[in-house]
Design an enzyme around this catalytic site. Structure first.
Site, PDB file in Angstrom:
ATOM      1  N   ASN A  81       0.870  -1.175   0.000  1.00 16.30           N
ATOM      2  CA  ASN A  81       0.000   0.000   0.000  1.00 16.30           C
ATOM      3  C   ASN A  81       0.910   1.230   0.000  1.00 16.30           C
ATOM      4  OD1 ASN A  81      -1.766   2.084   0.541  1.00 16.30           O
ATOM      5  ND2 ASN A  81      -2.305   1.378   2.605  1.00 16.30           N
ATOM      6  N   GLU A 106      -5.197  -4.981  10.863  1.00 16.08           N
ATOM      7  CA  GLU A 106      -4.157  -3.975  11.055  1.00 16.08           C
ATOM      8  C   GLU A 106      -4.428  -3.199  12.338  1.00 16.08           C
ATOM      9  OE1 GLU A 106      -2.243  -2.739   7.062  1.00 16.08           O
ATOM     10  OE2 GLU A 106      -4.073  -1.566   7.334  1.00 16.08           O
ATOM     11  N   GLY A 135       2.667   2.062  10.900  1.00 11.95           N
ATOM     12  CA  GLY A 135       3.641   3.136  10.736  1.00 11.95           C
ATOM     13  C   GLY A 135       4.412   3.475  12.004  1.00 11.95           C
ATOM     14  N   SER A 168       3.546  -2.279  10.449  1.00 13.48           N
ATOM     15  CA  SER A 168       4.994  -2.336  10.668  1.00 13.48           C
ATOM     16  C   SER A 168       5.623  -3.674  10.273  1.00 13.48           C
ATOM     17  CB  SER A 168       5.335  -1.984  12.126  1.00 13.48           C
ATOM     18  OG  SER A 168       4.978  -0.635  12.382  1.00 13.48           O
TER      19      SER A 168
HETATM   20  P1  PGA Z   1       2.982   0.204   7.683  1.00 15.19           P
HETATM   21  O1  PGA Z   1       1.495   0.427   7.121  1.00 15.19           O
HETATM   22  O2  PGA Z   1       3.491  -1.091   7.060  1.00 15.19           O
HETATM   23  O3  PGA Z   1       3.745   1.402   7.230  1.00 15.19           O
HETATM   24  O4  PGA Z   1       2.859   0.077   9.164  1.00 15.19           O
HETATM   25  C1  PGA Z   1       0.617  -0.652   6.959  1.00 15.19           C
HETATM   26  C2  PGA Z   1      -0.700  -0.176   6.399  1.00 15.19           C
HETATM   27  O5  PGA Z   1      -1.158   0.896   6.797  1.00 15.19           O
HETATM   28  O6  PGA Z   1      -1.300  -0.831   5.538  1.00 15.19           O
END
Ligand code: PGA
Length: 257
Positions: free
Chosen positions: A10, A168, A174, A214
């Protein structure tokens, strides 16, 4: 779980035409993989350009409108996404829920539009930290999911080709702090139970449950080896082919020996 893993990148609000070289590199690497399906969700502006450049990966969008066409400035409909080469769309990402106030009714409408246009959907669910701290994560996530899952009458019996779930946890997105393996396994198990209640045997056998939050080249192998995990939804680490492919390779680590 013998479902073929699906690793989805994504890109969120990242990427210009300069990023097409990364999409091409991911596509070339994916061509050589026998063990996983690979997909990218670039921003709207790159949907068609990425679609035109790749052959071995799926391309999808990060959001869609609840409406089909008309006076809805700034919105993009399901049929426009399909026309631009999208095969799937992400629905209910926590950034959409929190920044744009997307509620269950909007998500149900989006899901219906996507399915009607022949797009498959990745339904995102996940609890904020205060909900986890209050030991209410499981009912919270199951309620989010139960509200949005389409009926089999709308999807047809091949539910797994239409619906993918992404768990998630909001606090893991993030932040560099992924959920632990036991937390992921426990949540994926109750999601699986819900899918079986909703779709019967097909819900148990064919719908993939991805983990997101993450995921990176270091933790991917442990997460993707969990029997309850059928793939990953990856944000930050999907922006370069090098970091993204290290996750895709981890999906096949056990197969490849
Ligand atoms: P991230 O985001 O891998 O940067 O934590 C995952 C997501 O929001 O799909």
């Amino acid at each position: 779980m013998s479902l073929r893993p699906l690793i989805v990148g994504n890109w969120k609000m990242n990427g210009t035409r300069a990023s097409l070289s990364e999409a091409r590199a991911i596509d070339r690497a994916a061509q050589r993989l026998a063990w996983a399906d690979v997909a990218l969700a670039p921003p709207f502006t790159l949907l068609y350009p990425v679609h035109a450049e790749v052959e071995h990966i799926r391309v999808g969008a990060q959001d869609l409108s609840t409406e089909e066409c008309g006076a809805f400035t700034g919105e993009v409909s399901a049929s426009m996404l399909a026309d631009a080469g999208a095969q799937f769309v992400i629905i209910g990402h926590s950034e959409r829920r929190s920044r744009h106030g997307e509620d269950d009714a909007a998500l149900v409408a989006k899901c219906g539009r996507a399915v009607d246009a022949g797009l498959s959907v990745i339904l995102c669910v996940g609890e904020p930290l205060d909900v986890r701290d209050a030991a209410e994560a499981e009912p919270y996530v199951l309620a989010q999911l139960d509200a949005v899952l389409p009926d089999m009458a709308a999807t047809g019996p091949e539910i797994g080709e239409v619906v993918t779930v992404a768990y998630e946890p909001v606090w893991a997105i993030g932040t560099g702090r992924s959920a632990s393996a036991p937390e992921i396994s426990a949540m994926h198990r109750v999601i699986r139970d819900l899918l079986v209640r909703r779709y019967g045997e097909a819900g148990g056998r064919s719908v993939r449950i991805l983990y997101g939050g993450s995921v990176n080249g270091t933790n991917a192998r442990e997460i993707l080896a969990l029997p309850e995990v059928n793939g990953a939804l990856v944000g930050g680490a999907s922006l370069t082919s090098q970091s993204f492919m290290s996750i895709v390779l981890a999906a096949g680590a056990d197969d490849a020996g």
